[in-house]
Design a protein around this motif. Structure first.
Motif, PDB file in Angstrom:
ATOM      1  N   LEU A 136       0.821  -1.198   0.000  1.00 17.47           N
ATOM      2  CA  LEU A 136       0.000   0.000   0.000  1.00 17.47           C
ATOM      3  C   LEU A 136       0.861   1.255   0.000  1.00 17.47           C
ATOM      4  N   ILE A 137       0.557   2.168  -0.917  1.00 12.58           N
ATOM      5  CA  ILE A 137       1.206   3.473  -0.866  1.00 12.58           C
ATOM      6  C   ILE A 137       0.737   4.167   0.414  1.00 12.58           C
ATOM      7  N   SER A 138       1.659   4.808   1.083  1.00 12.35           N
ATOM      8  CA  SER A 138       1.363   5.471   2.351  1.00 12.35           C
ATOM      9  C   SER A 138       0.257   6.508   2.183  1.00 12.35           C
ATOM     10  N   ALA A 139      -0.767   6.387   3.006  1.00 14.51           N
ATOM     11  CA  ALA A 139      -1.913   7.296   3.031  1.00 14.51           C
ATOM     12  C   ALA A 139      -2.604   7.115   4.378  1.00 14.51           C
ATOM     13  N   PRO A 140      -3.460   8.058   4.777  1.00 12.60           N
ATOM     14  CA  PRO A 140      -4.079   7.963   6.108  1.00 12.60           C
ATOM     15  C   PRO A 140      -4.789   6.638   6.382  1.00 12.60           C
ATOM     16  N   GLY A 141      -5.666   6.202   5.506  1.00  9.57           N
ATOM     17  CA  GLY A 141      -6.414   4.967   5.731  1.00  9.57           C
ATOM     18  C   GLY A 141      -5.528   3.734   5.809  1.00  9.57           C
ATOM     19  N   PRO A 142      -4.681   3.516   4.792  1.00 14.36           N
ATOM     20  CA  PRO A 142      -3.797   2.347   4.842  1.00 14.36           C
ATOM     21  C   PRO A 142      -2.904   2.310   6.082  1.00 14.36           C
ATOM     22  N   ARG A 143      -2.428   3.487   6.530  1.00 10.89           N
ATOM     23  CA  ARG A 143      -1.569   3.490   7.726  1.00 10.89           C
ATOM     24  C   ARG A 143      -2.334   3.000   8.948  1.00 10.89           C
ATOM     25  N   VAL A 144      -3.606   3.375   9.076  1.00 11.83           N
ATOM     26  CA  VAL A 144      -4.427   2.917  10.204  1.00 11.83           C
ATOM     27  C   VAL A 144      -4.685   1.416  10.089  1.00 11.83           C
ATOM     28  N   ILE A 145      -5.097   0.987   8.910  1.00 13.71           N
ATOM     29  CA  ILE A 145      -5.425  -0.426   8.713  1.00 13.71           C
ATOM     30  C   ILE A 145      -4.205  -1.308   8.944  1.00 13.71           C
ATOM     31  N   ALA A 146      -3.051  -0.888   8.439  1.00 15.63           N
ATOM     32  CA  ALA A 146      -1.841  -1.716   8.490  1.00 15.63           C
ATOM     33  C   ALA A 146      -1.084  -1.635   9.809  1.00 15.63           C
ATOM     34  N   ALA A 147      -1.519  -0.765  10.699  1.00 24.35           N
ATOM     35  CA  ALA A 147      -0.748  -0.478  11.916  1.00 24.35           C
ATOM     36  C   ALA A 147      -0.314  -1.729  12.677  1.00 24.35           C
ATOM     37  N   GLU A 148      -1.161  -2.715  12.820  1.00 25.19           N
ATOM     38  CA  GLU A 148      -0.811  -3.902  13.588  1.00 25.19           C
ATOM     39  C   GLU A 148      -0.859  -5.170  12.744  1.00 25.19           C
ATOM     40  N   MET A 149      -0.655  -5.006  11.450  1.00 20.13           N
ATOM     41  CA  MET A 149      -0.687  -6.140  10.525  1.00 20.13           C
ATOM     42  C   MET A 149       0.730  -6.500  10.093  1.00 20.13           C
ATOM     43  N   ASP A 150       1.003  -7.776  10.011  1.00 21.32           N
ATOM     44  CA  ASP A 150       2.323  -8.232   9.562  1.00 21.32           C
ATOM     45  C   ASP A 150       2.430  -8.316   8.049  1.00 21.32           C
ATOM     46  N   ASN A 151       1.302  -8.362   7.358  1.00 22.39           N
ATOM     47  CA  ASN A 151       1.310  -8.588   5.913  1.00 22.39           C
ATOM     48  C   ASN A 151       0.631  -7.473   5.134  1.00 22.39           C
ATOM     49  N   ALA A 152       0.568  -6.286   5.719  1.00 26.90           N
ATOM     50  CA  ALA A 152       0.101  -5.084   5.038  1.00 26.90           C
ATOM     51  C   ALA A 152       1.259  -4.098   5.120  1.00 26.90           C
ATOM     52  N   PHE A 153       1.885  -3.853   3.990  1.00 25.64           N
ATOM     53  CA  PHE A 153       3.130  -3.091   3.953  1.00 25.64           C
ATOM     54  C   PHE A 153       2.891  -1.682   3.420  1.00 25.64           C
ATOM     55  N   ILE A 154       3.259  -0.700   4.213  1.00 24.81           N
ATOM     56  CA  ILE A 154       3.168   0.694   3.800  1.00 24.81           C
ATOM     57  C   ILE A 154       4.450   1.028   3.044  1.00 24.81           C
ATOM     58  N   CYS A 155       4.276   1.533   1.833  1.00 26.54           N
ATOM     59  CA  CYS A 155       5.416   1.805   0.950  1.00 26.54           C
ATOM     60  C   CYS A 155       5.389   3.263   0.504  1.00 26.54           C
ATOM     61  N   SER A 156       6.558   3.801   0.216  1.00 24.87           N
ATOM     62  CA  SER A 156       6.645   5.205  -0.186  1.00 24.87           C
ATOM     63  C   SER A 156       6.680   5.382  -1.698  1.00 24.87           C
ATOM     64  N   SER A 157       6.845   4.294  -2.440  1.00 26.38           N
ATOM     65  CA  SER A 157       6.944   4.418  -3.902  1.00 26.38           C
ATOM     66  C   SER A 157       6.545   3.108  -4.569  1.00 26.38           C
ATOM     67  N   ARG A 158       6.305   3.195  -5.861  1.00 26.56           N
ATOM     68  CA  ARG A 158       6.024   1.992  -6.636  1.00 26.56           C
ATOM     69  C   ARG A 158       7.235   1.066  -6.682  1.00 26.56           C
ATOM     70  N   GLU A 159       8.413   1.667  -6.688  1.00 19.11           N
ATOM     71  CA  GLU A 159       9.643   0.862  -6.666  1.00 19.11           C
ATOM     72  C   GLU A 159       9.737   0.040  -5.388  1.00 19.11           C
ATOM     73  N   GLU A 160       9.373   0.643  -4.267  1.00 17.38           N
ATOM     74  CA  GLU A 160       9.395  -0.086  -2.998  1.00 17.38           C
ATOM     75  C   GLU A 160       8.363  -1.217  -3.004  1.00 17.38           C
ATOM     76  N   ILE A 161       7.204  -0.965  -3.600  1.00 22.22           N
ATOM     77  CA  ILE A 161       6.199  -2.017  -3.711  1.00 22.22           C
ATOM     78  C   ILE A 161       6.761  -3.191  -4.502  1.00 22.22           C
ATOM     79  N   ALA A 162       7.364  -2.920  -5.652  1.00 18.24           N
ATOM     80  CA  ALA A 162       7.934  -3.994  -6.482  1.00 18.24           C
ATOM     81  C   ALA A 162       9.024  -4.746  -5.722  1.00 18.24           C
ATOM     82  N   ASP A 163       9.880  -4.030  -5.012  1.00 18.14           N
ATOM     83  CA  ASP A 163      10.947  -4.679  -4.232  1.00 18.14           C
ATOM     84  C   ASP A 163      10.364  -5.588  -3.155  1.00 18.14           C
ATOM     85  N   LYS A 164       9.369  -5.089  -2.429  1.00 14.67           N
ATOM     86  CA  LYS A 164       8.779  -5.888  -1.354  1.00 14.67           C
ATOM     87  C   LYS A 164       8.043  -7.113  -1.901  1.00 14.67           C
TER      88      LYS A 164
END
Length: 195
Positions: A136-164
């Motif tokens: 997930l690209i970093s945004a208010p909703g995704p940050r809340v949802i992913a806060a305590e999840m091990d498999n929801a990754f907050i990313c700063s770029s599309r490149e980071e998404i591809a790497d992860k």
């Protein structure tokens, strides 16, 4: 509509119906390696960045990575034209009936959300419910949802998404834990109490 018996579904059969290789067995004809399916669900408008999914697919740079895009919007024609360039690696669906939508989460290996202003993200919670690792690209909703999840990754770029995605190793127990956390935390009663 959530399907609470989704774990009983035959993931291989769902993938074969969509024209993708089965889990751990390569393509339906027995050749190749297991397909790895990325899922994008959302409006096909500029702010949701559906065309960036093709950039991510290019960065992954392996034919085993496939993409399913589900949505409608002003970029429909452009998304479909781009998908044709990728042949059978990309499937685009205008609409999926609500009672069938769960099948696309179950057959997918990764869920991607690219809107940097996402307020909540129902599709994100659905992906986690169906135990799909979410990038997930970093945004208010995704940050809340992913806060305590091990498999929801907050990313700063599309490149980071591809790497992860390229380095991700699936852990069923961890995905089950996220599923349980979601179903216990994101309830109507808790939401109303916090608002």
């Amino acid at each position: 509509l959530l399907n609470d018996r989704f774990e009983e579904a035959d993931k291989d059969l769902l993938r074969e119906k969509e024209g993708f290789g089965t889990v751990g067995h390569g393509n339906a004809d027995g050749t190749g390696t297991e397909d790895r399916i990325l899922l994008f669900v959302g409006r096909l408008n500029y702010e949701k960045r559906p065309l960036d999914m093709f950039r991510i697919l290019d960065m992954l740079n392996e034919d085993r990575y496939k993409l399913i895009i589900i949505g409608d919007g002003i970029l429909w024609d452009e998304v479909c034209a781009k998908a044709r360039e990728y042949g059978n690696r990309v499937k685009v669906h205008l609409q999926i009936p609500h009672d069938k939508m769960w099948q696309y989460y179950v057959m997918s290996d990764y869920f991607v959300n690219l809107w940097d202003r996402e307020i909540f993200g129902m599709a994100i919670t659905e992906a986690i419910y169906y135990m799909v690792p979410s990038f997930l690209i970093s945004a208010p909703g995704p940050r809340v949802i992913a806060a305590e999840m091990d498999n929801a990754f907050i990313c700063s770029s599309r490149e980071e998404i591809a790497d992860k995605i390229s380095s991700f190793e699936r852990d069923e127990n961890s995905l089950i834990k996220d599923h349980r956390h979601l179903t216990e935390t994101f309830t109507w009663d808790r939401f109303v109490m916090n608002v």
